[in-house]
Design an enzyme around this catalytic site. Structure first.
Site, mmCIF file in Angstrom:
data_model
loop_
_atom_site.group_PDB
_atom_site.id
_atom_site.type_symbol
_atom_site.label_atom_id
_atom_site.label_comp_id
_atom_site.label_asym_id
_atom_site.label_seq_id
_atom_site.Cartn_x
_atom_site.Cartn_y
_atom_site.Cartn_z
ATOM 1 N N ARG A 1 52.913 -10.721 5.291
ATOM 2 C CA ARG A 1 54.095 -11.524 5.583
ATOM 3 C C ARG A 1 54.642 -11.105 6.940
ATOM 4 N NH1 ARG A 1 52.267 -14.237 2.186
ATOM 5 N NH2 ARG A 1 53.196 -14.929 0.211
ATOM 6 N N GLU B 1 57.518 -18.066 11.896
ATOM 7 C CA GLU B 1 56.206 -18.710 11.900
ATOM 8 C C GLU B 1 56.445 -20.200 12.117
ATOM 9 O OE1 GLU B 1 52.879 -17.184 9.262
ATOM 10 O OE2 GLU B 1 53.254 -19.157 8.383
ATOM 11 N N HIS C 1 47.921 -18.086 10.640
ATOM 12 C CA HIS C 1 47.962 -18.012 9.175
ATOM 13 C C HIS C 1 46.701 -18.630 8.557
ATOM 14 C CE1 HIS C 1 51.077 -17.651 5.709
ATOM 15 N NE2 HIS C 1 49.880 -17.294 5.311
#
Length: 337
Positions: free
Chosen positions: A248, A276, A295
């Site tokens: 994370r 993000e 990601h």
């Protein structure tokens, strides 16, 4: 676990439509229809106005599933189980679901596999200095004295520190075990004996970051893990060490990482960021010692089939009145992703 009956339970796909199309193409929908009563052409992206909800016993969810809150549950008196064809259920399974006693399953174990594979590749490439050497080779287009430029590079007897004995963290340790590496593990919920069983030596986090050639993060995003790797801990990492984050973005102080990486002292492989996506002006996009990916460590492309298989197997278990293999337990959510 569902009571044994001869009738097929009514099921509903609840997720983003494009996720349904990727996870459950026609052949998988046909397989699903062998076990449950389901409209093969329908996917619910809004449960608040879903007309079939009162009859639904089983929700099959994935990314983009609406929140299953008290209002939704009030319209779903028959709902008994949720099979999540993705990782974390925290985004849509609420306290109201647990209060109601709804059974929940997740494909987090299936999704952990590609994340761990990405991590292992990052670890091995980092210690071998593959990206640095590749860039220099492209620039000079001739062999150089790599041992002089990168003294001690390679993976033999290097130290890798894993932060968090999560599903991914455990899989990473398992995959790294055959290599000639010294493995460390920091996790407040694991003791020395448990770490040893995973092939690692249990240490406190400060010791881990100070001793590791590669630090790989696999902890959940919790208040107590926010900026777990802050400026102080990043400063403890040895010169030339690499930080890998596939967990994370909030685990790392982004500004502090950018400042350390800008000096050239540390390397980083970062698949998740805070925020993000990073703003266009972030130096992490441009630093040669940082590999930034969007990601992608989790299940994508053909890897989604593993998640689909996991979910279909859980649906079959439910319909056969068997317990879920990958049941999610409410008490474990406080310390998991």
């Amino acid at each position: 676990m569902r009571p044994h009956t001869t009738t097929r339970p009514r099921a509903l796909l609840a997720m983003g439509r494009h996720h349904r199309d990727a996870l459950f193409p026609p052949e998988e929908i046909r397989r699903l229809a062998e076990y449950v009563d389901i409209d093969p052409d329908h996917v619910a992206e809004d449960l608040a106005h879903e007309p079939s909800l009162p009859e639904v016993e089983l929700l099959i969810t994935s990314w983009g599933c609406p929140v299953i809150d008290e209002d939704v549950l009030a319209r779903a008196p028959a709902l008994k189980a949720v099979v999540h064809a993705a990782g974390s259920v925290k985004h849509h399974v609420t306290e109201a679901c647990w209060d109601r006693g709804i059974s929940v399953s997740s494909a987090a174990a299936a999704n952990a596999v590609p994340v761990a594979e990405y991590t292992v590749a990052a670890v091995l490439f980092a210690n071998k200095r593959v990206l640095d050497i590749g860039a220099l080779y492209r620039e000079h287009r001739a062999p150089l004295d790599w041992s002089r430029r990168f003294p001690g590079f390679g993976n033999y007897r290097r130290t890798v520190g894993v932060v968090g004995a999560s599903l991914v963290g455990r899989r990473v340790l398992e995959l790294l075990r055959p290599y000639d590496l010294d493995l460390l593990l920091a996790d407040p919920h694991v003791d020395a004996a448990q770490a040893a069983a995973l092939g690692a030596r249990h240490v406190e986090l400060d010791e881990l970051v100070g001793a590791s050639d590669v630090v790989s993060l696999h902890a959940p995003a919790l208040p107590e893990t926010h900026h777990l790797l802050d400026a102080r801990r990043l400063s403890l990492m040895p010169d030339g060490a690499t930080l890998v984050n596939t967990a994370r973005g909030s685990l790392v102080d982004t500004d502090a990482l950018a400042a350390e990486a800008a000096t050239g002292r540390l390397h980083a492989v970062i698949d998740v960021t805070e925020p993000e996506v990073l703003p266009p002006a972030s130096p992490l996009y441009h630093l040669p010692n940082v590999l930034l990916t969007p990601h992608i460590a989790g299940s994508l492309g053909g890897e989604l089939r593993r998640i689909t298989e996991s979910a279909l197997a859980e649906v079959e278990r439910y319909c056969s009145a068997e317990p879920f293999r990958y049941a999610v337990h409410h008490t474990a959510l406080a310390t998991s992703a």
